[in-house]
Design a protein around this motif. Structure first.
Motif, PDB file in Angstrom:
ATOM      1  N   ALA A 192     -53.462  59.826  62.656  1.00 48.39           N
ATOM      2  CA  ALA A 192     -54.383  60.168  61.737  1.00 48.39           C
ATOM      3  C   ALA A 192     -53.951  59.977  60.127  1.00 48.39           C
ATOM      4  O   ALA A 192     -53.601  58.903  59.684  1.00 48.39           O
ATOM      5  CB  ALA A 192     -54.962  61.488  61.895  1.00 48.39           C
ATOM      6  N   GLU A 193     -53.425  61.154  59.590  1.00 49.23           N
ATOM      7  CA  GLU A 193     -53.081  61.128  58.370  1.00 49.23           C
ATOM      8  C   GLU A 193     -51.833  62.389  58.258  1.00 49.23           C
ATOM      9  O   GLU A 193     -51.628  63.027  58.929  1.00 49.23           O
ATOM     10  CB  GLU A 193     -53.850  61.034  57.483  1.00 49.23           C
ATOM     11  N   GLY A 194     -51.212  62.100  56.955  1.00 49.46           N
ATOM     12  CA  GLY A 194     -50.312  63.150  56.616  1.00 49.46           C
ATOM     13  C   GLY A 194     -50.797  64.077  55.604  1.00 49.46           C
ATOM     14  O   GLY A 194     -51.839  63.696  54.804  1.00 49.46           O
ATOM     15  N   PRO A 195     -50.118  65.168  54.755  1.00 49.09           N
ATOM     16  CA  PRO A 195     -50.349  65.945  53.623  1.00 49.09           C
ATOM     17  C   PRO A 195     -50.368  64.920  52.532  1.00 49.09           C
ATOM     18  O   PRO A 195     -49.451  65.011  51.782  1.00 49.09           O
ATOM     19  CB  PRO A 195     -49.502  66.966  53.688  1.00 49.09           C
ATOM     20  N   GLY A 196     -51.556  64.409  52.104  1.00 49.72           N
ATOM     21  CA  GLY A 196     -51.819  63.614  51.036  1.00 49.72           C
ATOM     22  C   GLY A 196     -51.203  62.086  50.975  1.00 49.72           C
ATOM     23  O   GLY A 196     -51.129  61.532  50.015  1.00 49.72           O
ATOM     24  N   PHE A 197     -51.290  61.667  52.241  1.00 46.02           N
ATOM     25  CA  PHE A 197     -51.013  60.330  52.335  1.00 46.02           C
ATOM     26  C   PHE A 197     -51.604  59.664  53.513  1.00 46.02           C
ATOM     27  O   PHE A 197     -51.818  60.071  54.480  1.00 46.02           O
ATOM     28  CB  PHE A 197     -49.489  59.931  52.493  1.00 46.02           C
ATOM     29  N   ASN A 198     -51.707  58.167  53.468  1.00 44.21           N
ATOM     30  CA  ASN A 198     -52.277  57.357  54.549  1.00 44.21           C
ATOM     31  C   ASN A 198     -51.003  56.822  55.185  1.00 44.21           C
ATOM     32  O   ASN A 198     -50.098  56.508  54.627  1.00 44.21           O
ATOM     33  CB  ASN A 198     -53.623  56.420  54.221  1.00 44.21           C
ATOM     34  N   VAL A 199     -51.268  56.165  56.287  1.00 40.63           N
ATOM     35  CA  VAL A 199     -50.197  55.635  56.959  1.00 40.63           C
ATOM     36  C   VAL A 199     -50.537  54.220  57.668  1.00 40.63           C
ATOM     37  O   VAL A 199     -51.667  53.860  57.736  1.00 40.63           O
ATOM     38  CB  VAL A 199     -49.718  56.304  58.379  1.00 40.63           C
ATOM     39  N   PHE A 200     -49.522  53.240  57.505  1.00 34.46           N
ATOM     40  CA  PHE A 200     -49.813  51.882  57.801  1.00 34.46           C
ATOM     41  C   PHE A 200     -48.575  51.414  58.741  1.00 34.46           C
ATOM     42  O   PHE A 200     -47.467  51.807  58.573  1.00 34.46           O
ATOM     43  CB  PHE A 200     -49.651  50.923  56.604  1.00 34.46           C
ATOM     44  N   ALA A 201     -49.001  50.212  59.691  1.00 41.26           N
ATOM     45  CA  ALA A 201     -47.966  49.676  60.459  1.00 41.26           C
ATOM     46  C   ALA A 201     -48.011  48.310  60.149  1.00 41.26           C
ATOM     47  O   ALA A 201     -48.918  47.706  60.293  1.00 41.26           O
ATOM     48  CB  ALA A 201     -48.108  50.206  62.090  1.00 41.26           C
ATOM     49  N   ILE A 202     -46.715  47.670  60.228  1.00 41.16           N
ATOM     50  CA  ILE A 202     -46.769  46.178  60.048  1.00 41.16           C
ATOM     51  C   ILE A 202     -46.242  45.679  61.486  1.00 41.16           C
ATOM     52  O   ILE A 202     -45.303  45.945  62.115  1.00 41.16           O
ATOM     53  CB  ILE A 202     -45.816  45.897  59.005  1.00 41.16           C
TER      54      ILE A 202
END
Length: 301
Positions: A192-202
């Motif tokens: 999902a997400e974290g406190p105040g940020f989105n996450v991406f994977a390369i």
């Protein structure tokens, strides 16, 4: 009023600009008693707002979703933000715009339609969600297995809100285990997400970011644009934890600092436990983008 008293920040509230430590709202405001708030945060970099219109678009959409009318149009809110930051004198700032449900006009009412919605805003010296030196070395993330993100079916995560009970519980665990911050799953094995940020994977020349149970952040949007400019194919879809852990690199995005390479997730290391080269280049490109004139709204100090 001297700018010296605004050194810690400023607030626009009830039509006045005051030092941040003098800004207050009522204790019976539903913003306090029910966390009944929507808000947005826009960065100020080198004396100008970055992508202000995009942030205002989302803020207005959030107010509509929450059925709030603060009695101000976009021009008035924009003027309030500019005047506030100008008065503060801050050239690098973290700026919040807030719509609060307010206090019921009918004493004791439990009907949200009886509340007087209102707008306020505040700014403080620029906040990095992750310290720059940590971002340069690579962030450590902790994913708890017993705390999950509030599902979209319960709370629309595309509307920025103050419901941080899940994040706070996860942050305690992350800090107790020696990690910089926390990342949550949706309870079904997907990120999902974290406190105040989105996450991406390369993965090679492909970048994947979760689509559900997340805020569609403006910095998330900026990162997607930068990825395409740098030759990556982008996908917004479900991203399982299992798939996530075999990524080549991982990074986070936030209005409080831009793009942050990740070095470690729980006991799994990426890029030999350091910031990955592709994520680092995207981080540098983000700061270059902050200087693009077409995305900046200059503040008159």
């Amino acid at each position: 009023m001297s700018n010296d008293i605004f050194r810690k920040g400023a607030a626009w509230i009830k039509g006045e600009i005051v030092p941040i430590d003098q800004a207050t709202i009522g204790v019976t405001d539903w913003a306090v008693t029910h966390s009944d708030v929507t808000y947005d945060v826009v960065p100020v970099w080198d004396g100008a707002f970055f992508r202000l219109n995009d942030y205002l678009d989302r803020f207005e959409a959030s107010m509509q979703a929450y059925r709030m009318d603060v009695g101000m149009d976009r021009a008035e809110m924009t003027s309030a933000l500019h005047d506030m930051v100008s008065r503060s004198g801050l050239k690098q700032a973290y700026v919040a715009m807030v719509a609060a449900r307010g206090t019921p006009k009918v004493a004791g009412s439990r009907d949200p339609r009886d509340c007087q919605n209102h707008f306020f805003a505040w700014c403080v010296p620029y906040i990095h969600v992750v310290k720059p030196e940590v971002a340069e070395a690579g962030v450590s993330l902790y994913i708890p297995n017993n705390v999950h993100r509030i599902p979209d079916q319960s709370l629309n995560q595309r509307v920025k809100n103050y419901h941080w009970g899940d994040f706070t519980a996860a942050l305690f665990q992350a800090k107790d285990h020696g990690y910089e911050t926390a990342l949550l799953t949706d309870g079904h094995g997907n990120l999902a997400e974290g406190p105040g940020f989105n996450v991406f994977a390369i993965f090679g020349n492909k970048v994947v970011t979760p689509k559900q149970h997340v805020l569609h952040g403006i910095t998330r949007l900026t990162a997607l644009e930068l990825c395409r400019e740098h030759g990556f194919k982008t996908e917004e879809r479900a991203l399982s934890l299992e798939e996530f852990l075999i990524a080549d690199e991982v990074f986070l995005t936030s209005s409080g600092g831009g793009i942050f390479p990740v070095a470690r997730v729980n006991n799994h290391h990426f890029s030999n436990g350091s910031a990955g080269p592709k994520a680092t280049r995207l981080r540098e490109a983000y700061y270059d983008m902050l200087a693009q004139s077409g995305l900046r709204s200059a503040i008159s100090y």
